[in-house]
Design an enzyme around this catalytic site. Sequence first.
Site, PDB file in Angstrom:
ATOM      1  N   LYS A 110       9.216  -0.270  13.409  1.00 47.39           N
ATOM      2  CA  LYS A 110       9.650  -0.048  12.018  1.00 47.39           C
ATOM      3  C   LYS A 110      10.731   1.027  11.984  1.00 47.39           C
ATOM      4  O   LYS A 110      11.725   0.907  11.283  1.00 47.39           O
ATOM      5  CB  LYS A 110       8.471   0.427  11.157  1.00 47.39           C
ATOM      6  CG  LYS A 110       7.529  -0.661  10.726  1.00 47.39           C
ATOM      7  CD  LYS A 110       6.549  -0.065   9.713  1.00 47.39           C
ATOM      8  CE  LYS A 110       5.396  -0.986   9.454  1.00 47.39           C
ATOM      9  NZ  LYS A 110       4.402  -0.417   8.553  1.00 47.39           N
ATOM     10  N   LYS A 136       0.846  -1.204   0.000  1.00 45.47           N
ATOM     11  CA  LYS A 136       0.000   0.000   0.000  1.00 45.47           C
ATOM     12  C   LYS A 136       0.875   1.246   0.000  1.00 45.47           C
ATOM     13  O   LYS A 136       0.673   2.157  -0.789  1.00 45.47           O
ATOM     14  CB  LYS A 136      -0.925  -0.039   1.219  1.00 45.47           C
ATOM     15  CG  LYS A 136      -1.848   1.133   1.331  1.00 45.47           C
ATOM     16  CD  LYS A 136      -2.824   0.952   2.489  1.00 45.47           C
ATOM     17  CE  LYS A 136      -3.584   2.236   2.746  1.00 45.47           C
ATOM     18  NZ  LYS A 136      -4.484   2.121   3.888  1.00 45.47           N
ATOM     19  N   HIS A 193      -3.357 -33.879  18.235  1.00 50.58           N
ATOM     20  CA  HIS A 193      -2.210 -34.699  18.616  1.00 50.58           C
ATOM     21  C   HIS A 193      -1.039 -33.834  19.081  1.00 50.58           C
ATOM     22  O   HIS A 193       0.086 -34.310  19.150  1.00 50.58           O
ATOM     23  CB  HIS A 193      -1.807 -35.589  17.436  1.00 50.58           C
ATOM     24  CG  HIS A 193      -2.931 -36.501  17.033  1.00 50.58           C
ATOM     25  ND1 HIS A 193      -3.118 -37.746  17.591  1.00 50.58           N
ATOM     26  CD2 HIS A 193      -3.972 -36.311  16.183  1.00 50.58           C
ATOM     27  CE1 HIS A 193      -4.211 -38.303  17.077  1.00 50.58           C
ATOM     28  NE2 HIS A 193      -4.753 -37.448  16.219  1.00 50.58           N
ATOM     29  N   GLY A 248      -4.671  -2.293   5.022  1.00 53.30           N
ATOM     30  CA  GLY A 248      -3.977  -3.439   4.439  1.00 53.30           C
ATOM     31  C   GLY A 248      -4.615  -4.770   4.812  1.00 53.30           C
ATOM     32  O   GLY A 248      -4.816  -5.643   3.963  1.00 53.30           O
ATOM     33  N   ARG A 249      -4.964  -4.938   6.080  1.00 54.01           N
ATOM     34  CA  ARG A 249      -5.491  -6.231   6.527  1.00 54.01           C
ATOM     35  C   ARG A 249      -6.918  -6.475   6.057  1.00 54.01           C
ATOM     36  O   ARG A 249      -7.475  -7.551   6.295  1.00 54.01           O
ATOM     37  CB  ARG A 249      -5.361  -6.352   8.048  1.00 54.01           C
ATOM     38  CG  ARG A 249      -5.978  -5.210   8.833  1.00 54.01           C
ATOM     39  CD  ARG A 249      -5.534  -5.229  10.297  1.00 54.01           C
ATOM     40  NE  ARG A 249      -6.007  -4.086  11.055  1.00 54.01           N
ATOM     41  CZ  ARG A 249      -5.379  -2.918  11.142  1.00 54.01           C
ATOM     42  NH1 ARG A 249      -4.244  -2.730  10.485  1.00 54.01           N
ATOM     43  NH2 ARG A 249      -5.864  -1.938  11.878  1.00 54.01           N
ATOM     44  N   GLU A 300      10.613  -4.674   4.223  1.00 54.10           N
ATOM     45  CA  GLU A 300      10.700  -6.085   3.835  1.00 54.10           C
ATOM     46  C   GLU A 300      10.349  -6.265   2.362  1.00 54.10           C
ATOM     47  O   GLU A 300      11.065  -6.932   1.600  1.00 54.10           O
ATOM     48  CB  GLU A 300       9.724  -6.926   4.677  1.00 54.10           C
ATOM     49  CG  GLU A 300      10.064  -7.005   6.152  1.00 54.10           C
ATOM     50  CD  GLU A 300       9.459  -5.890   6.987  1.00 54.10           C
ATOM     51  OE1 GLU A 300       9.129  -4.810   6.430  1.00 54.10           O
ATOM     52  OE2 GLU A 300       9.313  -6.085   8.209  1.00 54.10           O
ATOM     53  N   GLU A 354      -4.018  -6.776  15.068  1.00 49.83           N
ATOM     54  CA  GLU A 354      -3.545  -5.470  14.610  1.00 49.83           C
ATOM     55  C   GLU A 354      -4.697  -4.456  14.659  1.00 49.83           C
ATOM     56  O   GLU A 354      -4.484  -3.261  14.827  1.00 49.83           O
ATOM     57  CB  GLU A 354      -2.963  -5.549  13.187  1.00 49.83           C
ATOM     58  CG  GLU A 354      -2.131  -4.326  12.827  1.00 49.83           C
ATOM     59  CD  GLU A 354      -1.358  -4.464  11.516  1.00 49.83           C
ATOM     60  OE1 GLU A 354      -1.978  -4.312  10.446  1.00 49.83           O
ATOM     61  OE2 GLU A 354      -0.141  -4.712  11.555  1.00 49.83           O
TER      62      GLU A 354
HETATM   63  O1  F6P Z   1       3.022  -4.256   9.843  1.00 50.07           O
HETATM   64  C1  F6P Z   1       2.330  -3.092   9.681  1.00 50.07           C
HETATM   65  C2  F6P Z   1       1.752  -2.886   8.310  1.00 50.07           C
HETATM   66  O2  F6P Z   1       1.636  -1.510   8.156  1.00 50.07           O
HETATM   67  C3  F6P Z   1       0.429  -3.575   8.097  1.00 50.07           C
HETATM   68  O3  F6P Z   1      -0.620  -2.862   8.623  1.00 50.07           O
HETATM   69  C4  F6P Z   1       0.409  -3.692   6.615  1.00 50.07           C
HETATM   70  O4  F6P Z   1      -0.548  -4.619   6.189  1.00 50.07           O
HETATM   71  C5  F6P Z   1       1.826  -4.122   6.340  1.00 50.07           C
HETATM   72  O5  F6P Z   1       2.597  -3.370   7.276  1.00 50.07           O
HETATM   73  C6  F6P Z   1       2.313  -3.906   4.952  1.00 50.07           C
HETATM   74  O6  F6P Z   1       2.215  -2.567   4.558  1.00 50.07           O
HETATM   75  P1  F6P Z   1       2.317  -2.137   3.040  1.00 50.07           P
HETATM   76  O7  F6P Z   1       1.170  -2.734   2.306  1.00 50.07           O
HETATM   77  O8  F6P Z   1       2.281  -0.647   3.053  1.00 50.07           O
HETATM   78  O9  F6P Z   1       3.627  -2.657   2.498  1.00 50.07           O
END
Ligand code: F6P
Length: 528
Positions: A490, A202, A379, A262-263, A208, A348
């Site tokens: 972050k 987003k 199990h 995002g979620r 990452e 979250e």
């Molecule tokens: O971990 C926090 C977060 O901001 C989430 O809310 C989000 O889904 C994820 O990182 C990834 O964010 P982006 O879509 O901006 O890469």
Amino acid sequence: MPEGGSASSRLDAAWAELYTQHQRLAGVHPVTLFERDPERFEHCSASAAGLLLDWSRQRIDAAALSALGALAEAAGVTEGIEAMFRGDAINVIEGRAVLHAALRQPAGAGIGGAAIEAQVLAERARMLAFAGSVRASGEFDDVVHLGIGGSDLGPAMALQALRHHATGGPRVRFAANVDGCALSDLLAEVDPRRTLFIVVSKTFTTQETLANARSARAWLVERLGEGAVPAHFAAVSVNGAAMDAFGIHPQRRFQMWDWVGGRYSLWSSVGVSLAIALGAARFGELLAGAHAMDQHFREAPWSRNLPVLMALLGVWNIDCERLPTLAVLPYDSRLARFPAFLQQLDMESNGKRVGLDGQPVGYGTAPVVWGEPGNEAQHSFFQMLHQGRPRAALDILIGLRSSCGREDHQELAIANALAQAEALLRGRRGEGVTPQQVQEGGRPLSLLVFDRLDPATLGALVALYEHKVFVQSRVWGINAFDQFGVELGKRIAGEVAEAMRQGDASAAVSPSLRGVLAHVRARRGAAP
Ligand code: F6P
């Protein structure tokens, strides 16, 4: 409940009544509740959008449930639902609307207003046309989806759940972790000439995802040259400038909006890899299943409203029964990533301790969500569920038809799920049972039963939990749609990465970080 008074005094009175009801039921074994009401199953179950919710094994009766309903009313749940579908800025902390339901609406539904509907339908059509062309062209054998959190968990979970519907297109796989191992494993298996990378972020600033995207880009450029980037990369983001800088071709970029978190974004272009795997028709069924749940959520009275009921049962278990964890146990192994998806959705969203009014919330909020496919978990950790001291609330998910055409196996899976529910309810005691063998029973659990794990059912299931989370946030008076808690980590990650590069931590860092950084540097040497 008293009429009139301020909203906050009505809310206080509703909570007080709820605790009174809980006191009344303290020590009552749920088995006794079946003796009191022989039609308890009928009274404690409801269906919508292909899902049956059975909460008859929860330690709750009609009077307590009605106190929960009064709490929902006092907390403004009904108004909140309408405000969400209207497109009001119910994410008041960030001044944004919350319109994931608009993303799955059919033409003419008008969710969020005419302008939002038009934008959603236009972008959906673009995305599905692109997905269709990737499927039809035969140009790619592999699609690699690069994202993390809400830009990964939904599509990855859904593709695993619907693998049996993903035919006729390229293989779609996911890499999220910053350590790059998932990406390396994928790159070792794919042909650069026949691979499409889709970067989903987003913000397009997530460390990452950008680390993985840059490595994938460098790998491609090394093999095919810079000129190959536009044809081998697509992206989904709100950040046009960052997509420009990366070299994403304008026709291969898809839009997100500020009004979708995002979620909650599976239904948008974030689902493009899923649409490539499933095809437009199946992806449409996923949206339709979610929309059916949206309509039910908007229209059904609270006492038959699945998301509201699940939310209220959760409030009961967290705040009255004092059970801070919720185990989600699907009896369909294709739902293996569903608990992980729900962890982000629930924790979250509602893992917060300060309310909309800036004051500490006086109640337990989001549950700690965990879980595994139920049969395998029998199990491993079920021993603790049956006899351990920490108790958990449980959601047991049961598909009535096999996802892989093995009905004989699914029959055993259903039998196991129902047997566990029975054992967790009834327990074991009486003559000849040693103290070590005693099981108290009365473990609070709900069953969620569906015919089969198809796109529409999955859509309804995800929307059910999304709305559950929203209702709980209203009851607790918190904002489910921000996530300030993740920002500090972050920011510090950026600072630590810089300190590792420079070999020098700023004076501001804690002595423990300074100490461990020295150890890291001594063992690893300077960062590459
Ligand atoms: O971990 C926090 C977060 O901001 C989430 O809310 C989000 O889904 C994820 O990182 C990834 O964010 P982006 O879509 O901006 O890469």
